[in-house]
Design a protein around this motif. Sequence first.
Motif, mmCIF file in Angstrom:
data_model
loop_
_atom_site.group_PDB
_atom_site.id
_atom_site.type_symbol
_atom_site.label_atom_id
_atom_site.label_comp_id
_atom_site.label_asym_id
_atom_site.label_seq_id
_atom_site.Cartn_x
_atom_site.Cartn_y
_atom_site.Cartn_z
ATOM 1 N N LEU A 266 0.801 -1.064 -0.003
ATOM 2 C CA LEU A 266 -0.106 0.030 0.161
ATOM 3 C C LEU A 266 0.981 1.211 -0.151
ATOM 4 C CD1 LEU A 266 -3.031 -1.286 2.474
ATOM 5 C CD2 LEU A 266 -2.990 -0.477 -0.263
ATOM 6 N N ALA A 267 2.043 1.278 0.852
ATOM 7 C CA ALA A 267 2.869 2.344 0.745
ATOM 8 C C ALA A 267 3.439 2.580 -0.593
ATOM 9 C CB ALA A 267 4.086 2.307 1.673
ATOM 10 N N PHE A 322 9.880 6.518 0.667
ATOM 11 C CA PHE A 322 9.449 5.137 0.855
ATOM 12 C C PHE A 322 10.328 4.578 2.237
ATOM 13 C CE2 PHE A 322 10.277 0.463 0.415
ATOM 14 C CZ PHE A 322 9.173 -0.025 0.829
ATOM 15 N N ILE A 323 11.506 4.771 1.972
ATOM 16 C CA ILE A 323 12.487 4.356 3.179
ATOM 17 C C ILE A 323 12.563 5.087 4.478
ATOM 18 C CG2 ILE A 323 14.965 4.332 3.948
ATOM 19 C CD1 ILE A 323 15.706 4.106 0.845
ATOM 20 N N ALA A 324 11.916 6.364 4.330
ATOM 21 C CA ALA A 324 11.644 7.010 5.577
ATOM 22 C C ALA A 324 10.287 6.532 6.457
ATOM 23 C CB ALA A 324 11.375 8.374 5.274
ATOM 24 N N ARG A 325 9.603 5.547 5.328
ATOM 25 C CA ARG A 325 8.347 5.218 6.167
ATOM 26 C C ARG A 325 8.236 3.782 6.696
ATOM 27 N NH1 ARG A 325 2.859 5.697 2.806
ATOM 28 N NH2 ARG A 325 2.192 4.715 4.799
ATOM 29 N N LEU A 326 9.491 3.157 6.376
ATOM 30 C CA LEU A 326 9.822 1.740 6.999
ATOM 31 C C LEU A 326 9.462 1.547 8.471
ATOM 32 C CD1 LEU A 326 12.766 0.681 4.924
ATOM 33 C CD2 LEU A 326 10.386 0.253 4.524
ATOM 34 N N ARG A 338 13.336 -5.059 5.699
ATOM 35 C CA ARG A 338 14.591 -4.903 5.118
ATOM 36 C C ARG A 338 14.676 -4.480 3.695
ATOM 37 N NH1 ARG A 338 15.365 -4.311 9.601
ATOM 38 N NH2 ARG A 338 16.235 -5.817 11.080
ATOM 39 N N LEU A 339 15.270 -3.320 3.352
ATOM 40 C CA LEU A 339 15.295 -2.957 1.909
ATOM 41 C C LEU A 339 16.893 -3.308 1.457
ATOM 42 C CD1 LEU A 339 14.059 -1.199 -0.143
ATOM 43 C CD2 LEU A 339 15.557 0.601 0.470
#
Length: 429
Positions: A266-267, A322-326, A338-339
């Motif tokens: 969804l993100a 996106f990374i900030a929303r993890l 994990r990205l």
Amino acid sequence: MAGRHSRSLTGSKVRQMHRHANLRPNMDRLWSTLARSAEIGTTARGGLRRLALTAEDGEVRRVFQRWCEEAGCQLTVDGIGNMFAVRPGQEADGKVVLVGSHLDTQIKGGRFDGILGVLAGLEVIRTLNDHGIETRLPVAVVNWTNEEGARFEPPMIGSAIFTGDKSLDFALSRTDKDGITLGAALDAISFRGTGGLRPDQCDSLFELHIEQGPRLDAAKIQLGVVTGAFAVRGFVVEVIGETGHVGPTPMPDRHNALVGAAHVTLAIEEIGWELHPTGGKSTTMRLVAEPNLLGILPDRVEMTCDMRHPDNAVVSQALERFIARLPELEAKSRCKIRLHEGWSYGGMAFDRDRVGLVRGAAEALGYTHMDMLTEAGHDAMHVANHLPTAMIFTPCEGGLSHNELENVTLADIEPGVNVLLQAVLARAA
Ligand SMILES: [Zn+2]
């Protein structure tokens, strides 16, 4: 009808184009060549399933090799199986004008994606032969290995080996879902070569391709002059949960990796809608859950995602968002997210001169055309960082692609093939 984007040609280009301006490819021959290709790996719904380096790919490669040899070309194959069929030029050491694309397909692919670019290249050579035209520079048709990435990841690996962006060892050690390495698959169809061409031996690449989107077909414009490529970021997201019984495990105690995957999806989708007004996209395209069985909470999901935008900086910022929303997504799902390092390509402008030759040929032939960026990945995008490169898009029915029902008519592709021939001649003649 005059083209949309008029631009005057330099005197020398006009002369080059006029010398063979009346030369036309044999479209019926190209059409029957495409039909022969469509007999190899045919699916029930009339598409193709011809994954890279399978028996079907081996068969179409051998047919293509025979056609090239019958056309007087010398075939040279490199260590990743890229096929280069070279028609010599008058200058023995002249740099090669490359034209081509790929013969492999998606798992449920169409008959034209990639294939048109390779077989139109062959038609260019056959047309030169028909008219006894000797070119100054050699012309070669290239079939890049594993463009689609449907069997071995990453996609477009053949062109990345040609350019040196990836190492051959890396490429040969890629495995398919059955654990077969790319190197073993190459050997199985006998297409691991020791020859090939290097970028410094080449003059240009022209890639003709169906648009794979609806714009040309909807606007009834005869061809797209591709001026550059969307910037693409691909990456893998791993969601780590914990297994447990789906019955007795209380809701607050669960760490269901599929729930984490749902929040990630969804993100990624929300970011896609943020990018939409400026033409961008964001996609979750693959999800593998483990153990993926009845009665047990999944403890691991691997997802493959993709963001695209015309502007490199915008796509980079989207990935940062996106990374900030993890942390928030981890908290919501009670899973670790994990990205993993992914890939990026595109975001470049194609060569002004070679794009100009394509546009000039479209003008000279009186075709309607429009400038556009490619949103799909193509080998031309790897090559463009090393060689002057241009792409030509033909319309395709409804913009449908990566689909068995993908379709074009002879009339759809004729303008693009004519422009390809004239652009190649403008460099090589
Ligand atoms: Zn393609």
